[in-house]
Design a protein around this motif. Structure first.
Motif, PDB file in Angstrom:
ATOM      1  N   PHE A 191      48.462  41.563  60.719  1.00 46.43           N
ATOM      2  CA  PHE A 191      48.190  40.119  60.678  1.00 46.43           C
ATOM      3  C   PHE A 191      49.493  39.315  60.620  1.00 46.43           C
ATOM      4  CE2 PHE A 191      44.687  42.424  58.754  1.00 46.43           C
ATOM      5  CZ  PHE A 191      43.611  41.967  59.501  1.00 46.43           C
ATOM      6  N   ASN A 192      50.610  40.030  60.863  1.00 49.05           N
ATOM      7  CA  ASN A 192      51.930  39.386  60.847  1.00 49.05           C
ATOM      8  C   ASN A 192      52.146  38.615  59.539  1.00 49.05           C
ATOM      9  OD1 ASN A 192      54.380  38.995  61.970  1.00 49.05           O
ATOM     10  ND2 ASN A 192      53.747  37.501  63.521  1.00 49.05           N
ATOM     11  N   THR A 193      51.719  39.252  58.460  1.00 47.64           N
ATOM     12  CA  THR A 193      51.796  38.640  57.125  1.00 47.64           C
ATOM     13  C   THR A 193      52.565  39.574  56.192  1.00 47.64           C
ATOM     14  OG1 THR A 193      49.719  37.433  57.416  1.00 47.64           O
ATOM     15  CG2 THR A 193      50.386  37.881  55.148  1.00 47.64           C
ATOM     16  N   SER A 194      53.338  39.002  55.285  1.00 51.08           N
ATOM     17  CA  SER A 194      54.097  39.826  54.333  1.00 51.08           C
ATOM     18  C   SER A 194      54.033  39.221  52.937  1.00 51.08           C
ATOM     19  CB  SER A 194      55.559  39.953  54.779  1.00 51.08           C
ATOM     20  OG  SER A 194      56.139  38.671  54.892  1.00 51.08           O
ATOM     21  N   VAL A 195      54.317  40.069  51.928  1.00 50.83           N
ATOM     22  CA  VAL A 195      54.363  39.614  50.536  1.00 50.83           C
ATOM     23  C   VAL A 195      55.771  39.089  50.269  1.00 50.83           C
ATOM     24  CG1 VAL A 195      54.114  40.263  48.109  1.00 50.83           C
ATOM     25  CG2 VAL A 195      52.620  41.301  49.839  1.00 50.83           C
TER      26      VAL A 195
END
Length: 598
Positions: free
Chosen positions: A466-470
């Motif tokens: 989802f092309n998401t990072s923490v």
């Protein structure tokens, strides 16, 4: 009675002749603490002189402290793991101890995600039993009349397994409850429990809890003290009562045991107690059916004088909840022990939890103390540790505990940080500060920063597509729920809002974190029901910058500021919670089996 009333010891007037002997023993041990320690070390070194481990360091038969300190290294579990694995695999030669290793005690601490295996020998059971035998004589100095009633204690065995070599591996309390020392203990009017042995020894946690609660309710007017090992365990019992009181009431009203209790030995022992008691059933219904559970312990067990639970260290977070359910009853912390060794006892068990100090009993093991500097990162190869003996400790200083035991642990770092508060005679008294490197703890679980980081890394893999990072994270142990659970705050960087991770994906992230946790955590979730599902709270973008601004406004250096990986300071919690966008929970239990990984 006139004879008993004049029995005395420096600790106070003993309740009976047996108590007087126990109190006298405490005095003898603590008056000559250094001499007891010197003799004990010599005995351990003499007995284990021909073990493979001690021969490696060429002591040449020496049993004095100076030679021991100059030749034997200070070690951690990882240093000893090859020897422990050989014993676990079936090597019966004298590797660590001249006496045969009788079983392994599984520590709540972990190594590479698995419980640590602590070797023990048969005679250690007698040493533990000796410390237990000192607890009530001390308590009787402060609370009279405990021989006139019973203790409602929620005690449980946990799953055990066998090593490849056939040795049992189980928690220390499971070992003790299954021992002859416990099962065939002589009758002592000061140590009568409402729970029959069969209920305590039942491996099914629901049947065990149900039966112990039922027996406690039937004998509610005889109960003078209520307890569990940890505060979290007692709160689980109260929660169990909230969920199951209607069925318990049905059993009491009819005198017929719940068919879910299928263990034959449990059914048989409870059948002697069960008889219809509609009056008691009505009383319990009246107390439990309302919304208000304030003071429920003293309402149902009105003669309770105190709660016997550990509320030091990580367990201190449960004190407000215990106060609520008990109407503010005194909380007694009686002893200090671990899988590696039993250490000592609290000589003022009715003091406030914040004032608890444990007196080290010098006959339990050989104790050394590594001065602890909270600002340092630990030992370095260039500066070998200078360990301090029990008699040379300084009040107010913090130390890490190092032990040498009959079972073969030599100069072993336990990992507990203790602060010296004083001395009883010549034996030091300690306040338990914390377990070294532990960030999160709900029950017997201990999660450190490295484990938490690994769990976040593994879970964040699910966000990649989802092309998401923490961006940042922190955590806290939420003990307002029963059972308590881990809460992880995540700030996410979502590069494509049209393809943001769904609620289901974030729920799966919770489960992925749990799958990454050590086996003690996973057992607490799956088998013991002592830990609730992990929760991730996603916070607004910029929240962690606000956190830094707040810390700097309170005097933190902008150059040295690091995001705290665990928080418990109320203003910070309020700031984080006010920025929460969504909350997610683990949708299933993580994988756990009692078998050890090979």
């Amino acid at each position: 009675m006139a004879v008993e009333s004049v029995l005395s010891s420096p600790l106070g007037p003993a309740a009976c002749e047996k108590d007087e002997k126990a109190l006298q023993f405490i005095e003898e041990m603590t008056k000559n603490a250094d001499l007891v320690q010197e003799k004990l070390l010599a005995e351990i070194l003499s007995r284990n002189a021909e073990t493979e481990y001690l021969r490696r360091f060429q002591l040449g038969g020496a049993t004095d402290r100076d030679t021991f300190k100059s030749k034997i290294p200070v070690i951690t579990y990882e240093d000893l793991q090859p020897e422990i694995q050989r014993i676990a695999n079936g090597d019966r030669s004298a590797i660590l101890s001249a006496h045969p290793i009788s079983e392994f005690l599984t520590s709540s601490g972990t190594s590479a995600g698995e419980r640590k295996l602590m070797p023990t020998i048969q005679e250690e059971l007698d040493r533990r039993q000796l410390l237990y035998s000192l607890l009530m004589p001390v308590m009787n100095l402060y609370v009279p009349g405990l021989d006139k009633g019973k203790g409602l204690y929620f005690l449980f065995v946990k799953s055990e397994t066998k090593t490849p070599g056939g040795l049992l591996a189980r928690p220390v309390l499971t070992s003790y409850y299954k021992s002859e020392q416990f099962k065939t203990r002589p009758h002592d009017p000061y140590m009568v429990y409402t729970s029959p042995n069969e209920a305590i020894l039942c491996a099914d946690s629901f049947q065990s809890m149900y039966t112990q609660m039922l027996c406690g309710l039937y004998q509610q007017n005889e109960v003078l003290r209520v307890g569990a090992v940890f505060a979290s365990g007692l709160l689980r019992a109260i929660r169990f009562l909230q969920l199951n009181w209607q069925q318990l009431v049905r059993d009491i009203a009819t005198g017929i045991l719940n068919p879910k209790i299928t263990d034959p030995s449990v059914r048989e022992c409870v059948s002697h107690l069960l008889k219809p008691n509609p009056e008691l059933a009505e009383f319990i219904t009246k107390e439990c059916s309302g919304e208000n559970w304030d003071g429920i312990i003293t309402r149902i067990w009105p003669n309770t004088k105190y709660l016997d639970v550990i509320v030091t260290g990580a367990m201190a977070q449960y004190i407000p909840t215990l106060d609520y359910y008990s109407g503010g009853l005194p909380l007694a912390c009686t002893m200090y022990a671990s899988s590696e060794c039993y250490f000592g006892l609290n000589l003022k068990p009715m003091c406030k939890p914040s004032e608890v100090s444990y007196t080290i009993m010098p006959n339990m093991a050989y104790f050394e103390f590594l001065p602890h500097d909270p600002s340092s990162s630990g030992l370095t190869r260039s500066s070998p540790p200078r360990l301090v003996d029990l008699a040379d400790l300084e009040i107010g200083k913090e130390y890490e505990l190092v032990i040498t035991t009959y079972a073969g642990l030599c100069r072993y770092r336990v990992g507990d940080i203790l602060r010296v508060t004083g001395f009883h005679n010549s034996a030091p008294q300690f306040h338990f500060v914390r377990r070294k490197n532990v960030l999160l703890s709900i029950d017997s679980d201990k999660t450190d920063e490295a484990e938490l980081q690994k769990a976040v890394d593994n879970a964040s893999e699910l966000l990649r597509e989802f092309n998401t990072s923490v961006v940042e994270y922190t955590s806290y142990a939420d003990t307002k729920t029963i059972p308590g659970h881990y809460v992880i705050y995540w700030e996410l960087l979502v590069k494509d809002p049209s393809n943001a991770p769904s609620k289901e994906v974030l729920n799966q992230c919770c489960l992925a974190m749990e799958e990454s946790m050590n086996s003690v955590y996973r057992q607490g979730r799956v088998a013991d029901n002592s830990i609730g599902p992990l929760e991730i709270r996603v916070v607004k973008s910029g929240t962690f910058e606000e956190l830094m601004d707040y810390a700097i406004s309170r005097g933190a250096s902008i150059n040295q500021y690091k995001v705290p990986r665990c928080v418990n300071f109320t203003p910070i919690m309020e700031l984080l919670d006010s920025r929460v966008l969504s909350a997610h929970f683990s949708p299933a239990q993580p994988h756990w089996t009692p078998e050890r990984r090979r």
